[in-house]
Design an enzyme around this catalytic site. Sequence first.
Site, PDB file in Angstrom:
ATOM      1  N   THR A   1       0.822  -1.204   0.000  1.00 39.35           N
ATOM      2  CA  THR A   1       0.000   0.000   0.000  1.00 39.35           C
ATOM      3  C   THR A   1       0.859   1.258   0.000  1.00 39.35           C
ATOM      4  OG1 THR A   1      -0.229  -0.376   2.372  1.00 39.35           O
ATOM      5  CG2 THR A   1      -2.115  -0.914   0.997  1.00 39.35           C
ATOM      6  N   GLY A   2       2.174   1.088   0.001  1.00 43.39           N
ATOM      7  CA  GLY A   2       3.039   2.258  -0.138  1.00 43.39           C
ATOM      8  C   GLY A   2       3.665   2.758   1.148  1.00 43.39           C
TER       9      GLY A   2
ATOM     10  N   HIS B   1     -26.044  -3.939   0.949  1.00 43.48           N
ATOM     11  CA  HIS B   1     -26.050  -3.980   2.403  1.00 43.48           C
ATOM     12  C   HIS B   1     -25.673  -2.605   2.976  1.00 43.48           C
ATOM     13  CE1 HIS B   1     -25.227  -6.032   6.363  1.00 43.48           C
ATOM     14  NE2 HIS B   1     -24.510  -4.940   6.498  1.00 43.48           N
ATOM     15  N   GLU B   2     -24.562  -2.073   2.523  1.00 41.09           N
ATOM     16  CA  GLU B   2     -24.099  -0.778   3.049  1.00 41.09           C
ATOM     17  C   GLU B   2     -25.067   0.336   2.643  1.00 41.09           C
ATOM     18  OE1 GLU B   2     -21.866  -0.821   5.251  1.00 41.09           O
ATOM     19  OE2 GLU B   2     -21.173  -2.860   4.844  1.00 41.09           O
TER      20      GLU B   2
HETATM   21  P1  ADP Z   1       4.627  -1.478   1.410  1.00 38.59           P
HETATM   22  O1  ADP Z   1       5.861  -0.935   2.051  1.00 38.59           O
HETATM   23  O2  ADP Z   1       3.363  -0.904   1.981  1.00 38.59           O
HETATM   24  O3  ADP Z   1       4.559  -2.957   1.309  1.00 38.59           O
HETATM   25  P2  ADP Z   1       5.800  -0.295  -0.921  1.00 38.59           P
HETATM   26  O4  ADP Z   1       5.989   1.094  -0.482  1.00 38.59           O
HETATM   27  O5  ADP Z   1       6.971  -1.179  -0.856  1.00 38.59           O
HETATM   28  O6  ADP Z   1       4.611  -0.959  -0.110  1.00 38.59           O
HETATM   29  O7  ADP Z   1       5.181  -0.297  -2.382  1.00 38.59           O
HETATM   30  C1  ADP Z   1       5.807  -0.951  -3.436  1.00 38.59           C
HETATM   31  C2  ADP Z   1       5.685  -0.142  -4.707  1.00 38.59           C
HETATM   32  O8  ADP Z   1       4.334  -0.035  -5.108  1.00 38.59           O
HETATM   33  C3  ADP Z   1       6.173   1.271  -4.560  1.00 38.59           C
HETATM   34  O9  ADP Z   1       7.535   1.379  -4.781  1.00 38.59           O
HETATM   35  C4  ADP Z   1       5.368   2.006  -5.628  1.00 38.59           C
HETATM   36  O10 ADP Z   1       5.948   1.846  -6.888  1.00 38.59           O
HETATM   37  C5  ADP Z   1       4.059   1.259  -5.625  1.00 38.59           C
HETATM   38  N1  ADP Z   1       3.082   1.906  -4.749  1.00 38.59           N
HETATM   39  C6  ADP Z   1       2.552   1.388  -3.619  1.00 38.59           C
HETATM   40  N2  ADP Z   1       1.665   2.237  -3.072  1.00 38.59           N
HETATM   41  C7  ADP Z   1       1.641   3.336  -3.851  1.00 38.59           C
HETATM   42  C8  ADP Z   1       0.916   4.577  -3.799  1.00 38.59           C
HETATM   43  N3  ADP Z   1       0.033   4.840  -2.812  1.00 38.59           N
HETATM   44  N4  ADP Z   1       1.146   5.485  -4.772  1.00 38.59           N
HETATM   45  C9  ADP Z   1       2.022   5.219  -5.765  1.00 38.59           C
HETATM   46  N5  ADP Z   1       2.721   4.088  -5.866  1.00 38.59           N
HETATM   47  C10 ADP Z   1       2.549   3.131  -4.937  1.00 38.59           C
HETATM   48 ZN    ZN Z   2     -23.883  -4.003   8.175  1.00 36.20          ZN
END
Ligand code: ADP
Ligand code: ZN
Length: 602
Positions: free
Chosen positions: A193-194, A412-413
């Site tokens: 998730t970044g 549902h929601e």
């Molecule tokens: P986590 O640490 O949560 O497992 P990462 O930061 O390692 O995730 O994400 C891996 C790759 O996925 C990043 O280098 C990027 O290229 C892409 N990525 C993940 N989340 C995002 C986001 N919110 N916006 C843009 N790119 C993202």
């Molecule tokens: Zn409910």
Amino acid sequence: MKNSIQFGLFILTFSVLLLIGYNIYLREITPPEQKYTDLLHELENKRILSVHFKGGWATTKDEYGRTYRTYVPDLQTLIPQLISKNITLSAEPDQEAGTAAFMKYVLLAMLVFGGWLLFSNRSGKKLPFAENTRSKRFSPVTTDTVTFEDVEGIAEAKLELQEIVQFLKNPEKYREIGARIPRGVLLQGSPGTGKTLLAKAIAGEADVAFFSLGGSDFVEMFVGVGASRVRELFDEAKHSAPCIIFIDEIDAIGGRRSGGTSSGASDEREQTLNALLVAMDGFSSGETIIVVAATNRPEILDPALLRPGRFDRQITIPVPDVKGRIKILAVHTQKIRMAPDVDLPSLARSIPGFSGAEIANLVNEAALMAARHDKNLVEMADFEEAKDKIIMGLERKSVVVSEQDRRVTAYHEAGHAIVGMILPDTDPIHKITIIPRGRAMGMTQQLPLDDRNTYSLEYLLARIKTLMGGRVAEALVFHRLTTGASNDILVATQIAQKIVCEWGMSETMGPIAYGPQENRQAPLSELSEQTSQAIDREIQHIITECYEETTAILTKHNKFLHKFAEALLLNETLDAEEADIVYRHYVREREMERKLSGVRSE
Ligand code: ADP
Ligand code: ZN
């Protein structure tokens, strides 16, 4: 970082090989040994042609050209004998050949040095020369190029982290005013998730050094290695402050400590965790270091980690909704050459549940597909192909929610939301989503009931009806019951219970405190069987009435239900304002219809 280890290994292998080679060579040139009596015997038989002496050893050569080595205990008596027999004699001083001896010592020295290099590094001690050559285990990573603009779809988290950036940029301002500076930030969210990207972006935005370490790096086989690595890392970081220390997968070391008997592995983990806690507590307020940790299992973390002064800031990083996915797609497609037929919004809509990392992967796969087909632009068809490939992989891991489940969840929601919006006396809807999270398939957020406020009976009944909205909507649209409403039903029942037994709001049961369900007691006497049954009937009555009324509401506003569910399916998340737009749209349409039917009936 790993140079000295590699160098040590190289020296070690090299010298061992040399040593083996040298020994083989020695064996080759060294003749076999024979007994002294055998030498005398040969001498008797006049077979010996020549003898070479060296340090009490005699190397003999016989008439067949064979050579032997023999240790001679009494040179004084042997030599005259040899001379009398006209055997050629030669001798050299007792010393290894200069170069050979030198070689041996050099090899030995190399061996010791290589081993020391290797092992002193393993145990985490610094090498005296490492300072000069800067071969440090932990060195900061450049993150200048990463900014908040690279992280999309998590605006709320970015807003919260903005303050950390400000602090890193200008710590003096905060110190002067006497504000307590955050020490640790815990980013929690599913993989991909970044979180890592976000941590790098903080460093990039603030233009400070970034150190990182994976939680699983710590946990090695050797006890004490993890702990010494933590100390080393924090030491290194202190020299480079202001900086960010990023610890990925902190749950690998930060799981709840057992406290009792433990195995070697968990011993090691606990030592590492303790070292981390000590290191974080040991910051002086003058040091501008922020520790950012990431986990997707916050619930297993040791509570000690979450105490004030440690990871007291916790930020949830959600899986992006459709708007977030469009933005993330936009970020990642900047790097590729796209054909004009690529429609990012519709692509984003077709990949519900994709994380940022999966989206990045999708874009890359699509580019690979295009290259494979010898195209010079990436077309929508390539994205489709890449998507199918990725989704197939995900389905095996059962991450993807089936279309039918999404629809049921949306209705549902929508049911909850509509009842909440139609009835007076309810809390405003805050946010509705059909993005699964944990075990919940979706969520409608309202302010929670708390015990500090007082509530009217109307409010409580409206609350029960709102809770029933989910189940009722499912039943109306799909003519089927699912287990998705189990928590709603539990909460509704608890409220009905309290209405009757604690708050004395039931007309039939009167304003009497019957006590909580577990130990229902009349104020003066034990509850009679009859009273107990009457209470149950009353609770049942409240719930049934609410259920029927909810059915009536949703039947009447059936069009609104469909509209709302469609909006949810399309957008996945609706905030209060967006929900209101759907509502007003519905109200306008209904008025139009009424007017039209009025015209018709005239
Ligand atoms: P986590 O640490 O949560 O497992 P990462 O930061 O390692 O995730 O994400 C891996 C790759 O996925 C990043 O280098 C990027 O290229 C892409 N990525 C993940 N989340 C995002 C986001 N919110 N916006 C843009 N790119 C993202
Ligand atoms: Zn409910």
